[in-house]
Write a protein that holds these residues in place. Sequence first.
Motif, PDB file in Angstrom:
ATOM      1  N   GLY A 231       0.560 -12.718 -14.044  1.00  0.00           N
ATOM      2  CA  GLY A 231       2.170 -12.785 -13.995  1.00  0.00           C
ATOM      3  C   GLY A 231       2.624 -11.773 -12.773  1.00  0.00           C
ATOM      4  O   GLY A 231       3.726 -11.531 -12.820  1.00  0.00           O
ATOM      5  N   ARG A 232       1.549 -11.344 -12.153  1.00  0.00           N
ATOM      6  CA  ARG A 232       2.131 -10.174 -11.148  1.00  0.00           C
ATOM      7  C   ARG A 232       3.291 -10.917 -10.153  1.00  0.00           C
ATOM      8  O   ARG A 232       4.139  -9.980  -9.742  1.00  0.00           O
ATOM      9  N   PHE A 233       3.348 -12.135  -9.838  1.00  0.00           N
ATOM     10  CA  PHE A 233       4.159 -12.536  -8.903  1.00  0.00           C
ATOM     11  C   PHE A 233       5.259 -13.291  -9.460  1.00  0.00           C
ATOM     12  O   PHE A 233       6.172 -14.055  -9.001  1.00  0.00           O
TER      13      PHE A 233
ATOM     14  N   ALA B 147      -2.613   0.792   5.967  1.00  0.00           N
ATOM     15  CA  ALA B 147      -4.082   0.438   5.700  1.00  0.00           C
ATOM     16  C   ALA B 147      -4.111   0.911   3.907  1.00  0.00           C
ATOM     17  O   ALA B 147      -3.237   1.817   3.331  1.00  0.00           O
ATOM     18  N   TYR B 148      -4.831   0.195   3.029  1.00  0.00           N
ATOM     19  CA  TYR B 148      -4.849   0.486   1.616  1.00  0.00           C
ATOM     20  C   TYR B 148      -6.104   1.430   1.652  1.00  0.00           C
ATOM     21  O   TYR B 148      -7.170   0.883   2.068  1.00  0.00           O
ATOM     22  N   PRO B 149      -5.978   2.617   0.815  1.00  0.00           N
ATOM     23  CA  PRO B 149      -7.231   3.363   1.015  1.00  0.00           C
ATOM     24  C   PRO B 149      -8.393   3.044   0.694  1.00  0.00           C
ATOM     25  O   PRO B 149      -9.328   3.359   1.511  1.00  0.00           O
TER      26      PRO B 149
ATOM     27  N   LEU C  58      -0.894   6.938   0.803  1.00  0.00           N
ATOM     28  CA  LEU C  58      -1.342   6.975  -0.312  1.00  0.00           C
ATOM     29  C   LEU C  58      -0.720   7.257  -1.665  1.00  0.00           C
ATOM     30  O   LEU C  58      -1.195   7.163  -2.752  1.00  0.00           O
ATOM     31  N   GLN C  59       0.453   7.451  -1.507  1.00  0.00           N
ATOM     32  CA  GLN C  59       1.791   7.449  -2.672  1.00  0.00           C
ATOM     33  C   GLN C  59       1.477   8.474  -3.468  1.00  0.00           C
ATOM     34  O   GLN C  59       2.602   8.824  -4.025  1.00  0.00           O
ATOM     35  N   HIS C  60       0.425   8.881  -3.926  1.00  0.00           N
ATOM     36  CA  HIS C  60       0.447  10.239  -4.680  1.00  0.00           C
ATOM     37  C   HIS C  60      -1.207  10.781  -4.499  1.00  0.00           C
ATOM     38  O   HIS C  60      -1.907  10.042  -3.912  1.00  0.00           O
TER      39      HIS C  60
HETATM   40  S1  SF4 Z   1       3.081  -0.624  -2.221  1.00  0.00           S
HETATM   41 FE1  SF4 Z   1       2.200  -1.715  -0.702  1.00  0.00          FE
HETATM   42  S2  SF4 Z   1       0.243  -2.408  -1.651  1.00  0.00           S
HETATM   43 FE2  SF4 Z   1       1.405  -1.729  -3.351  1.00  0.00          FE
HETATM   44  S3  SF4 Z   1       2.201  -3.754  -4.177  1.00  0.00           S
HETATM   45 FE3  SF4 Z   1       3.851  -2.954  -2.773  1.00  0.00          FE
HETATM   46  S4  SF4 Z   1       3.196  -3.791  -0.650  1.00  0.00           S
HETATM   47 FE4  SF4 Z   1       1.474  -3.985  -2.137  1.00  0.00          FE
END
Ligand code: SF4
Length: 494
Positions: free
Chosen positions: A162-164, A284-286, A311-313
């Motif tokens: 259900g993510r989308f 880039a995703y880590p 990196l977000q956190h």
């Molecule tokens: S923050 Fe970036 S990696 Fe995470 S769901 Fe959103 S678009 Fe995708």
Amino acid sequence: MHDSNTPVALVEPENSGPAQDRPVKKVGFVSLGCPKNLVDSEVMMGMLSHAGAKLTPRAEDADVIVVNTCSFIDSAQQESVNTILEMAKLKGEGRTLVVAGCLVERFRNEIQKNIPEVDAVVGTGELEKILSAAGIAPAPDTTSPFKILTSRPEGDLRASQGRFSREVWDGAIADLPNYLYDENTPRILATPGHTAYIKIAEGCDHPCTFCIIPQLRGQFRSRRFESVVAEGERLSRTGVREITLIGQDTTCYGEDFGLKDGLALLLEKLAQIQELRWIRFLYAYPNKITGKLLETIAAHEKICSYIDVPLQHASPTALKRMKRGGGADVFLRMIEKIRRIIPGVTLRTSFIVGFPGETEHEFEELCDFVREAKFDWMGAFGYSDQDGAAAFSLEHKVPAREIERRRKRLMQIQRQISRKQRKHLVGTTHDLLLEGTSEESDLLLEGRTAMHAPEIDGKVFVNDVPEDKNAQPGQFYRCEIVEAHDYDLVARIL
Ligand code: SF4
């Protein structure tokens, strides 16, 4: 970002296509949000121009005004609505107002209901509809949009979880976008002629709980390898010297059609295009930064030694709630590896502060990490609640004032790091891409080095050009850094 009190700037197209004999419709474009949205605007402008419309940077001259919206966070939605309302004020007789982009994916049915001045809406997965929305018949040979039918197993799994799903969203339609332009889709650059973005993939399969991009943009899908290379070649023939590859997650490139190390292979191939000088990628995703990718960057001079990894956190517990994984230790090991394989690499990241439940301790973990990692560039954003994102229903929301306090504190830490990093650059020499007269002063020129991605990083002001050099925007010059400020640099051309 556009502030509702300042006049809205329309996109200034670089080349507006073939001249027409018959009366032409004039179309003005406002593009909000990120470079990914800008590419969508460029594709829509290309389709319009190809079908005979003329693009204008003056709203008052336009027969059709298109607002390409962003809906990433609350403030972006608000900015989009303000811009639509501002453009609605210009709606005279016969002038058409079209709303496109992410806001349409989120509130398709609501927009026209609530803002009756809007004549038509165009979602991110139906860019070709811009023609009928603008009342323009398609050119007979308009290339049909490229529908992508590949997916990653991870994305399929998330889809089944259900993510989308958009079920909880009032006013959105059920269908997810699956469109991606290709090398034959007409496109008009809105960036200066020497630099261009190429969108290599669209959508995202990651489960980050603060983000609704997957619901807005759909499952991850990559453009065909040959299509990206063909576009790189075409752009280089028109004078583009710098290419920036973008997508929600560029490091997953090619996984949906079984390509291993797809981004590394793509960069390698693009580096063979003779006219290109700089190639870089963003977002880039880590855990997708592979040894092969780093070795490829290190091996090719044309691939900028520059990695942007949001990196977000850095606190493992906060990252777990964000559904991203990792933590300071893992990230520090990754950074050490990046710096070992690519000496002199420029590192950019961004963080979200004040995520629901973020404790003082978690925030301190983040501050310690920032002190230790010593990024070259860093952005910090205050968490904002987004209806439809999983984090919306999390408890222990951090008060807005506290979020702002933490954001400022993190930026303050980075400012000191940045000041030191810049100071070390004084006396070093670099290639500089001259961009033109500075926005700060007519007496200065402005440019970027490979350490500066377009638009997001600091600037390099040029205060000295030898008399025998006729400095031209879009050209590369060797320069020496002579002064350093917190974020910006001053250089002289050698
Ligand atoms: S923050 Fe970036 S990696 Fe995470 S769901 Fe959103 S678009 Fe995708």
